[in-house]
Enzyme design. Structure first.
Site, short mmCIF file in Angstrom:
data_model
loop_
_atom_site.label_atom_id
_atom_site.label_comp_id
_atom_site.label_asym_id
_atom_site.label_seq_id
_atom_site.Cartn_x
_atom_site.Cartn_y
_atom_site.Cartn_z
N SER A 146 8.81 -3.90 11.43
CA SER A 146 8.13 -5.20 11.53
C SER A 146 8.80 -6.04 12.60
O SER A 146 9.98 -5.83 12.92
CB SER A 146 8.23 -5.93 10.19
OG SER A 146 7.73 -7.25 10.31
N TYR A 159 13.02 -9.02 2.30
CA TYR A 159 12.12 -8.13 3.06
C TYR A 159 12.67 -7.83 4.45
O TYR A 159 12.71 -6.66 4.87
CB TYR A 159 10.76 -8.80 3.16
CG TYR A 159 9.74 -8.13 4.03
CD1 TYR A 159 9.00 -7.04 3.58
CD2 TYR A 159 9.47 -8.59 5.32
CE1 TYR A 159 8.04 -6.43 4.38
CE2 TYR A 159 8.52 -7.99 6.14
CZ TYR A 159 7.80 -6.91 5.65
OH TYR A 159 6.86 -6.31 6.44
N LYS A 163 13.28 -4.15 6.85
CA LYS A 163 12.59 -3.81 8.11
C LYS A 163 13.61 -3.57 9.23
O LYS A 163 13.41 -2.70 10.07
CB LYS A 163 11.59 -4.91 8.46
CG LYS A 163 10.43 -4.98 7.46
CD LYS A 163 9.58 -3.73 7.54
CE LYS A 163 8.82 -3.41 6.29
NZ LYS A 163 7.95 -2.23 6.43
P1 NAP Z 1 -1.11 -3.48 2.40
O1 NAP Z 1 -2.49 -3.63 2.94
O2 NAP Z 1 -0.68 -4.29 1.24
O3 NAP Z 1 -0.87 -1.93 2.10
C1 NAP Z 1 0.32 -1.51 1.50
C2 NAP Z 1 0.26 -0.02 1.30
O4 NAP Z 1 1.51 0.40 0.75
C3 NAP Z 1 -0.82 0.39 0.33
O5 NAP Z 1 -1.36 1.62 0.74
C4 NAP Z 1 -0.05 0.57 -0.98
O6 NAP Z 1 -0.60 1.56 -1.85
C5 NAP Z 1 1.27 1.10 -0.46
N1 NAP Z 1 2.33 0.85 -1.44
C6 NAP Z 1 2.81 -0.35 -1.85
N2 NAP Z 1 3.75 -0.17 -2.80
C7 NAP Z 1 3.85 1.17 -2.98
C8 NAP Z 1 4.63 1.99 -3.82
N3 NAP Z 1 5.54 1.48 -4.66
N4 NAP Z 1 4.45 3.33 -3.77
C9 NAP Z 1 3.54 3.89 -2.93
N5 NAP Z 1 2.78 3.17 -2.10
C10 NAP Z 1 2.93 1.82 -2.13
O7 NAP Z 1 -0.04 -3.83 3.54
P2 NAP Z 1 0.02 -3.57 5.11
O8 NAP Z 1 0.02 -4.88 5.77
O9 NAP Z 1 -0.95 -2.55 5.55
O10 NAP Z 1 1.51 -3.02 5.23
C11 NAP Z 1 1.84 -1.70 5.62
C12 NAP Z 1 3.24 -1.73 6.23
O11 NAP Z 1 3.22 -2.55 7.38
C13 NAP Z 1 4.28 -2.31 5.28
O12 NAP Z 1 5.46 -1.53 5.36
C14 NAP Z 1 4.55 -3.68 5.87
O13 NAP Z 1 5.85 -4.13 5.62
C15 NAP Z 1 4.32 -3.43 7.34
N6 NAP Z 1 4.02 -4.64 8.10
C16 NAP Z 1 2.91 -5.37 7.83
C17 NAP Z 1 2.67 -6.53 8.56
C18 NAP Z 1 1.46 -7.39 8.34
O14 NAP Z 1 1.42 -8.50 8.88
N7 NAP Z 1 0.49 -6.95 7.58
C19 NAP Z 1 3.58 -6.93 9.54
C20 NAP Z 1 4.69 -6.17 9.78
C21 NAP Z 1 4.91 -5.01 9.06
P3 NAP Z 1 -1.56 1.14 -3.12
O15 NAP Z 1 -2.89 0.74 -2.53
O16 NAP Z 1 -1.62 2.39 -3.89
O17 NAP Z 1 -0.87 -0.01 -3.78
#
Ligand code: NAP
Length: 256
Positions: A146, A159, A163
């Site tokens: 991130s 968090y 990262k």
């Molecule tokens: P999201 O839409 O909330 O998706 C999260 C994903 O992680 C879902 O597929 C969820 O599966 C899975 N997950 C969560 N807890 C889990 C667990 N205990 N075991 C297995 N799977 C789990 O979030 P996103 O924004 O796409 O985030 C994906 C990654 O990008 C994360 O690592 C996040 O930190 C990173 N990121 C996001 C942003 C942003 O602005 N969105 C920015 C920087 C980095 P389920 O559907 O089964 O719960």
């Protein structure tokens, strides 16, 4: 077809960024293992993704297992070996970000965040790397870190270290795994509109502020990460390892 016949595992692929990456990998010719938490709420989304990937003529296998569990990486690799023949690309994307203030951070939230985002990822990366070494044909490991690896967040004190840890893990693994032809890189998304920050960005003022701070003038979409992930996964990035790629619309460099 940048990933023709590659075997790809994407964790956290039921929704958001992971889903977009898994789908684009399949469009580029890969078979995909879809990691997810196994929760009832994501069942329909997982099935829809399996169907969509199969309709592209590629194989899709879903594995519901807690990313915080150190055995989950082995389960994902086992499924990949049995169902799609091995692992060429491992994308560690699963993550949570339950916003909370620092001074009253409950230990449970702290440990759950670190276990899900970093501790489980460590052993999952290890499991994928062991398999890639055994196969003897190199591989690509990508951690979805991130922008928070580089900057702080008052409501994200649990968090941001996870990262930064993932970024550091990719840097060290690039050295440890280079001799096997296994490349390790980090993607650093900025603010991407997904479920993870839906509540936070529901605040119109905050949303407008984030957009205003982004030189490209919009929030990110999950698909914005798909191209960079495919590039790092592909042979086009054959000499790229230990790198960190910001995908943030210019947010990080904007000091205004
Ligand atoms: P999201 O839409 O909330 O998706 C999260 C994903 O992680 C879902 O597929 C969820 O599966 C899975 N997950 C969560 N807890 C889990 C667990 N205990 N075991 C297995 N799977 C789990 O979030 P996103 O924004 O796409 O985030 C994906 C990654 O990008 C994360 O690592 C996040 O930190 C990173 N990121 C996001 C942003 C942003 O602005 N969105 C920015 C920087 C980095 P389920 O559907 O089964 O719960």
């Amino acid at each position: 077809m940048l990933l023709k016949d590659k075997r790809v595992i994407v964790t956290g692929a039921s929704r958001g960024i992971g889903r977009a990456i898994a789908l684009e990998c399949a469009r580029q010719g890969a078979d995909v293992v879809i990691g997810h938490s196994g929760s009832e709420s994501s069942r329909a989304q997982v099935q829809a993704l399996v169907d969509e990937i199969e309709s592209l003529g590629r194989r899709a296998v879903e594995v519901g297992a807690d990313a915080a569990d150190p055995d989950t990486g082995d389960k994902l690799v086992e499924a990949a070996v049995e169902r799609i023949g091995g692992v060429d690309v491992f994308v560690n994307n699963a993550g949570i970000c339950p916003f909370h203030s620092f001074l009253d951070m409950p230990r449970e939230i702290y440990y759950r965040t670190v276990d899900t985002n970093l501790n489980g990822a460590y052993f999952a990366v290890q499991a994928a790397a062991r398999r890639m070494k055994e196969q003897g044909s190199g591989g690509s490991i990508i951690a979805v870190s991130s922008i928070s690896a580089l900057v702080g967040g008052g409501m994200q004190t649990h968090y941001t270290p996870t990262k930064a840890g993932l970024l550091s893990l990719m840097q060290s693994c690039a050295i440890a795994l280079g001799p096997y032809g296994i490349r390790c890189n980090a993607l650093l998304p900025g603010t991407i509109a997904t479920d993870i920050n839906q509540e936070d960005l529901a605040d119109e003022e905050k949303r407008a502020r984030m957009i205003g701070r982004t030189p490209l003038g919009r929030l990110g979409r999950p698909e914005d990460l798909a191209g960079p992930a495919v590039f790092l996964a592909s042979d086009m990035a054959g000499y790229v390892t230990g790198a960190a790629l910001l995908v943030d619309g210019g947010l990080f460099v904007n000091l205004q």
